[in-house]
Design an enzyme around this catalytic site. Structure first.
Site, PDB file in Angstrom:
ATOM      1  N   ARG A 114      46.298  36.239  33.024  1.00  0.00           N
ATOM      2  CA  ARG A 114      45.619  37.435  33.523  1.00  0.00           C
ATOM      3  C   ARG A 114      44.536  37.928  32.556  1.00  0.00           C
ATOM      4  O   ARG A 114      43.460  38.357  32.964  1.00  0.00           O
ATOM      5  CB  ARG A 114      46.666  38.520  33.764  1.00  0.00           C
ATOM      6  CG  ARG A 114      46.132  39.876  34.121  1.00  0.00           C
ATOM      7  CD  ARG A 114      45.737  39.960  35.561  1.00  0.00           C
ATOM      8  NE  ARG A 114      45.077  41.210  35.846  1.00  0.00           N
ATOM      9  CZ  ARG A 114      45.098  41.805  37.028  1.00  0.00           C
ATOM     10  NH1 ARG A 114      45.722  41.246  38.024  1.00  0.00           N
ATOM     11  NH2 ARG A 114      44.470  42.930  37.217  1.00  0.00           N
ATOM     12  N   HIS A 169      38.767  54.555  48.002  1.00  0.00           N
ATOM     13  CA  HIS A 169      40.193  54.422  48.351  1.00  0.00           C
ATOM     14  C   HIS A 169      40.470  55.144  49.664  1.00  0.00           C
ATOM     15  O   HIS A 169      40.064  56.302  49.837  1.00  0.00           O
ATOM     16  CB  HIS A 169      41.054  55.017  47.239  1.00  0.00           C
ATOM     17  CG  HIS A 169      42.521  54.884  47.512  1.00  0.00           C
ATOM     18  ND1 HIS A 169      43.179  53.679  47.414  1.00  0.00           N
ATOM     19  CD2 HIS A 169      43.445  55.799  47.888  1.00  0.00           C
ATOM     20  CE1 HIS A 169      44.453  53.865  47.726  1.00  0.00           C
ATOM     21  NE2 HIS A 169      44.645  55.143  48.017  1.00  0.00           N
ATOM     22  N   GLY A 214      44.286  53.262  34.982  1.00  0.00           N
ATOM     23  CA  GLY A 214      45.419  53.363  35.900  1.00  0.00           C
ATOM     24  C   GLY A 214      45.088  52.802  37.265  1.00  0.00           C
ATOM     25  O   GLY A 214      44.023  52.219  37.496  1.00  0.00           O
TER      26      GLY A 214
END
Length: 198
Positions: A63, A107, A141
């Site tokens: 990753r 979002h 986050g």
């Protein structure tokens, strides 16, 4: 000089298409590249049709390596702004720090409620009467960055995830375009969690 925008997209690219369409008309912004984590993303086809460089940075088992590769791919285009338009990968601290305050995400829920990949389904399952969309800066986050703009969308009793998401997308495209145009022209100031566009 037009603001250079790199768009990150994983899917059909409807938000990308809205940015491409306005880019042809607005001298203040230019989509200079589209990067996807999926080789089969329709967004890549939309970019190529518009004559915009399109590339894939495929996920890897490592990753950290993938994030470094993604960061390098973005940086190569010298963007003023990076827009996550249906990009279904979490950016790690390397990428966020490199482009701090310049990564914008859309979002399909009214944050901080219903963060994450299933915002529309989660909102419906919770029984909300109002949902909507949020445009925010990206931090380390998951959908936790400072909010730039929000707009509500009513939830109908007969709504499915698909029908509600389609109505949210209509608002999302318009709101994202407004925000990106304003950022391209005027930039923004972040004080704590408050984002101000002059």
């Amino acid at each position: 000089m037009a603001a250079r925008i790199v768009v990150l997209a994983s899917g059909s690219g409807t938000l990308l298409q809205a940015l491409l369409d306005v880019g042809f008309l607005d001298p203040d912004l230019m989509v200079c590249a589209v990067i996807s984590d999926r080789a089969d993303a329709v967004a890549l086809d939309r970019a190529r049709t518009a004559g915009v460089p399109a590339e894939v940075v495929a996920p890897q088992s490592d990753r950290a390596l993938w994030n470094r590769q993604l960061t390098a791919a973005i940086a190569a285009h010298k963007p003023d702004w990076i827009v996550c338009a249906g990009f279904m990968r979490i950016l790690d601290g390397v990428t966020v720090e490199r482009f701090a305050g310049r990564i914008v995400n859309s979002h399909p829920a009214l944050l901080p409620a219903f963060a994450g990949a299933h915002g529309v389904a989660d909102a419906l399952a919770y029984g909300v009467r109002v949902s909507g969309c949020t445009i925010h800066l990206v931090d380390a986050g998951v959908d936790t960055g400072p909010i730039i703009a929000q707009e509500a969308v009513g939830v109908f009793a007969e709504d499915t995830e698909s029908s509600l998401h389609e109505r949210i997308k209509e608002v999302e495209r318009r709101l994202l375009l407004t925000v990106i145009r304003d950022l391209a022209r005027m930039g923004c100031t972040v004080t704590g969690r408050k984002v101000s566009i002059p």
